[in-house]
Design an enzyme around this catalytic site. Sequence first.
Site, PDB file in Angstrom:
ATOM      1  N   GLU A   6       7.147  11.168   4.184  1.00  0.00           N
ATOM      2  CA  GLU A   6       6.653  11.172   2.791  1.00  0.00           C
ATOM      3  C   GLU A   6       5.627  12.275   2.540  1.00  0.00           C
ATOM      4  O   GLU A   6       5.150  12.915   3.484  1.00  0.00           O
ATOM      5  CB  GLU A   6       6.058   9.805   2.444  1.00  0.00           C
ATOM      6  CG  GLU A   6       4.894   9.397   3.342  1.00  0.00           C
ATOM      7  CD  GLU A   6       3.852   8.561   2.623  1.00  0.00           C
ATOM      8  OE1 GLU A   6       3.409   8.980   1.538  1.00  0.00           O
ATOM      9  OE2 GLU A   6       3.469   7.503   3.175  1.00  0.00           O
TER      10      GLU A   6
ATOM     11  N   LYS B   8       0.288  11.887  -7.324  1.00  0.00           N
ATOM     12  CA  LYS B   8       1.035  10.932  -6.514  1.00  0.00           C
ATOM     13  C   LYS B   8       2.275  10.525  -7.313  1.00  0.00           C
ATOM     14  O   LYS B   8       2.187  10.276  -8.511  1.00  0.00           O
ATOM     15  CB  LYS B   8       0.090   9.764  -6.317  1.00  0.00           C
ATOM     16  CG  LYS B   8       0.555   8.595  -5.538  1.00  0.00           C
ATOM     17  CD  LYS B   8      -0.661   7.682  -5.341  1.00  0.00           C
ATOM     18  CE  LYS B   8      -0.248   6.277  -5.024  1.00  0.00           C
ATOM     19  NZ  LYS B   8      -1.429   5.390  -4.931  1.00  0.00           N
TER      20      LYS B   8
ATOM     21  N   VAL C 126       5.844   5.906  -0.451  1.00  0.00           N
ATOM     22  CA  VAL C 126       6.904   5.237   0.313  1.00  0.00           C
ATOM     23  C   VAL C 126       8.064   4.878  -0.618  1.00  0.00           C
ATOM     24  O   VAL C 126       9.234   5.151  -0.307  1.00  0.00           O
ATOM     25  CB  VAL C 126       6.353   3.981   1.026  1.00  0.00           C
ATOM     26  CG1 VAL C 126       7.480   3.118   1.581  1.00  0.00           C
ATOM     27  CG2 VAL C 126       5.390   4.393   2.141  1.00  0.00           C
TER      28      VAL C 126
ATOM     29  N   ASP D  17      -2.056  -5.931  -9.002  1.00  0.00           N
ATOM     30  CA  ASP D  17      -1.816  -4.670  -8.292  1.00  0.00           C
ATOM     31  C   ASP D  17      -1.034  -4.920  -7.006  1.00  0.00           C
ATOM     32  O   ASP D  17      -1.579  -5.309  -5.979  1.00  0.00           O
ATOM     33  CB  ASP D  17      -3.140  -3.952  -7.994  1.00  0.00           C
ATOM     34  CG  ASP D  17      -2.922  -2.522  -7.498  1.00  0.00           C
ATOM     35  OD1 ASP D  17      -1.752  -2.149  -7.264  1.00  0.00           O
ATOM     36  OD2 ASP D  17      -3.912  -1.785  -7.353  1.00  0.00           O
TER      37      ASP D  17
ATOM     38  N   SER E 274       1.897  -2.916  -4.766  1.00  0.00           N
ATOM     39  CA  SER E 274       2.550  -1.612  -4.638  1.00  0.00           C
ATOM     40  C   SER E 274       4.045  -1.692  -4.928  1.00  0.00           C
ATOM     41  O   SER E 274       4.732  -2.628  -4.497  1.00  0.00           O
ATOM     42  CB  SER E 274       2.356  -1.068  -3.228  1.00  0.00           C
ATOM     43  OG  SER E 274       3.094   0.127  -3.075  1.00  0.00           O
ATOM     44  N   ALA E 275       4.532  -0.654  -5.618  1.00  0.00           N
ATOM     45  CA  ALA E 275       5.977  -0.546  -5.866  1.00  0.00           C
ATOM     46  C   ALA E 275       6.753  -0.356  -4.563  1.00  0.00           C
ATOM     47  O   ALA E 275       7.976  -0.515  -4.538  1.00  0.00           O
ATOM     48  CB  ALA E 275       6.256   0.620  -6.812  1.00  0.00           C
ATOM     49  N   ASP E 276       6.049  -0.056  -3.470  1.00  0.00           N
ATOM     50  CA  ASP E 276       6.725   0.045  -2.165  1.00  0.00           C
ATOM     51  C   ASP E 276       7.449  -1.261  -1.837  1.00  0.00           C
ATOM     52  O   ASP E 276       8.523  -1.247  -1.228  1.00  0.00           O
ATOM     53  CB  ASP E 276       5.713   0.311  -1.032  1.00  0.00           C
ATOM     54  CG  ASP E 276       5.028   1.662  -1.140  1.00  0.00           C
ATOM     55  OD1 ASP E 276       5.375   2.470  -2.021  1.00  0.00           O
ATOM     56  OD2 ASP E 276       4.101   1.896  -0.322  1.00  0.00           O
TER      57      ASP E 276
ATOM     58  N   LYS F 234      -2.876  -1.431   5.736  1.00  0.00           N
ATOM     59  CA  LYS F 234      -4.331  -1.510   5.921  1.00  0.00           C
ATOM     60  C   LYS F 234      -4.877  -2.821   5.398  1.00  0.00           C
ATOM     61  O   LYS F 234      -4.385  -3.350   4.403  1.00  0.00           O
ATOM     62  CB  LYS F 234      -4.989  -0.400   5.119  1.00  0.00           C
ATOM     63  CG  LYS F 234      -4.855   0.947   5.753  1.00  0.00           C
ATOM     64  CD  LYS F 234      -5.976   1.838   5.234  1.00  0.00           C
ATOM     65  CE  LYS F 234      -5.886   3.172   5.925  1.00  0.00           C
ATOM     66  NZ  LYS F 234      -4.727   3.934   5.449  1.00  0.00           N
TER      67      LYS F 234
HETATM   68  N1  PSU Z   1      -1.406   3.560   2.919  1.00  0.00           N
HETATM   69  C1  PSU Z   1      -1.987   4.413   3.785  1.00  0.00           C
HETATM   70  N2  PSU Z   1      -1.899   5.748   3.567  1.00  0.00           N
HETATM   71  C2  PSU Z   1      -1.231   6.250   2.488  1.00  0.00           C
HETATM   72  C3  PSU Z   1      -0.598   5.333   1.588  1.00  0.00           C
HETATM   73  C4  PSU Z   1      -0.713   4.010   1.853  1.00  0.00           C
HETATM   74  O1  PSU Z   1      -2.593   3.974   4.740  1.00  0.00           O
HETATM   75  O2  PSU Z   1      -1.189   7.472   2.305  1.00  0.00           O
HETATM   76  C5  PSU Z   1       0.179   5.870   0.442  1.00  0.00           C
HETATM   77  C6  PSU Z   1       1.684   5.739   0.720  1.00  0.00           C
HETATM   78  O3  PSU Z   1       2.337   6.864   0.166  1.00  0.00           O
HETATM   79  C7  PSU Z   1       2.063   4.495  -0.042  1.00  0.00           C
HETATM   80  C8  PSU Z   1       1.161   4.591  -1.237  1.00  0.00           C
HETATM   81  O4  PSU Z   1       3.414   4.456  -0.414  1.00  0.00           O
HETATM   82  O5  PSU Z   1      -0.072   5.077  -0.717  1.00  0.00           O
HETATM   83  C9  PSU Z   1       0.974   3.266  -1.935  1.00  0.00           C
HETATM   84  O6  PSU Z   1       0.294   3.473  -3.119  1.00  0.00           O
HETATM   85  P1  PSU Z   1       0.264   2.301  -4.213  1.00  0.00           P
HETATM   86  O7  PSU Z   1      -0.529   1.207  -3.593  1.00  0.00           O
HETATM   87  O8  PSU Z   1      -0.401   2.913  -5.398  1.00  0.00           O
HETATM   88  O9  PSU Z   1       1.696   1.933  -4.473  1.00  0.00           O
HETATM   89 MN    MN Z   2      -0.983  -0.101  -7.043  1.00  0.00          MN
END
Ligand code: PSU
Ligand code: MN
Length: 306
Positions: A29, A90, A110, A142, A144-146, A163
């Site tokens: 990524e 992002k 991701v 909140d 994540s869309a992951d 994390k």
């Molecule tokens: N967690 C990490 N390092 C990162 C990310 C997550 O420890 O760089 C990044 C990844 O690209 C993940 C994104 O897909 O943050 C998730 O962001 P969000 O929570 O806004 O979906």
């Molecule tokens: Mn988010």
Amino acid sequence: MNTVENRYFAVAPEVREALESGVAVVALESTIITHGFPYPANLECAREAERVVREEGAAPATVGVVDGVLTVGLTAEQIERFASAGDIPKASRRDLPLLAARGRDGGTTVAATMVAAARAGIDVFATGGIGGVHRGAERTFDISADLAELARTDVTVVCAGAKSVLDLGLTLEYLETAGVPVVGYGTDEFPAFYTRSSGHRVPARVDTPQEAASAISAKRALGLAGGIVVANPIPEEHAPDEALISVAIESALAQAAREGIEGAAATPFLLERIHAITGGASEVANKQLVYANARLAARIAMALLA
Ligand code: PSU
Ligand code: MN
């Protein structure tokens, strides 16, 4: 391959050749480049992850949105630009159409990297940590869309867990609800990124790349949509002091709450604070776990082709 390429989607020649000749390919990524580390640590991490994949005999494909084109296989120059630009946004799934229409750059998360990998026919993707359910999500929503992507897109994501800035229990509950297999690699616990254990058990464990590949093949044979999470704990020798990490995480979360940092900005903010508070110790650990995941992903991708 040509059928999926168009003005908004491109596969680099090296990646296309690998796919066509049956060489294993590992997607990587680019949010990790644009938002995961400061420059030049981000550049070093991106280059070394690709090198590790090659060393294992597979082909790397770093994904990003370049001038509006969702690109599978960034060139060395593009990686350097992503690392040094400092202002590349992002890009998660929801951001892709607008970045494409406007001809902009984006560091793919991701979720967005999975979209691109699946479209290119890449089965395995290595990253550091996946996004998840944030603490306090019952208020902020909140998530994540992951996680939604893992429910729908058939790509195996090799990560070091997530994390503990996130709520790992709720993240695992979400994945269970969404029907996403989560397997520990050589562990019965879901790893917490910097630390090998989290106190949360994984539903299943594999101990070899072949076992992981068998699970991927079986899922497909059953016609089950979606991805698999392979959770690979940080190598023991690179795991930082747990107390240091937990102090940094709590302090970063408190600062984010005070400053009202929310939404897409939350994850990059927390990562930057943790790196600053631990005086770089977390950065070294972060790089090493990415390399370990790249290596394992290459081995799984090769086992899938065997
Ligand atoms: N967690 C990490 N390092 C990162 C990310 C997550 O420890 O760089 C990044 C990844 O690209 C993940 C994104 O897909 O943050 C998730 O962001 P969000 O929570 O806004 O979906
Ligand atoms: Mn988010």
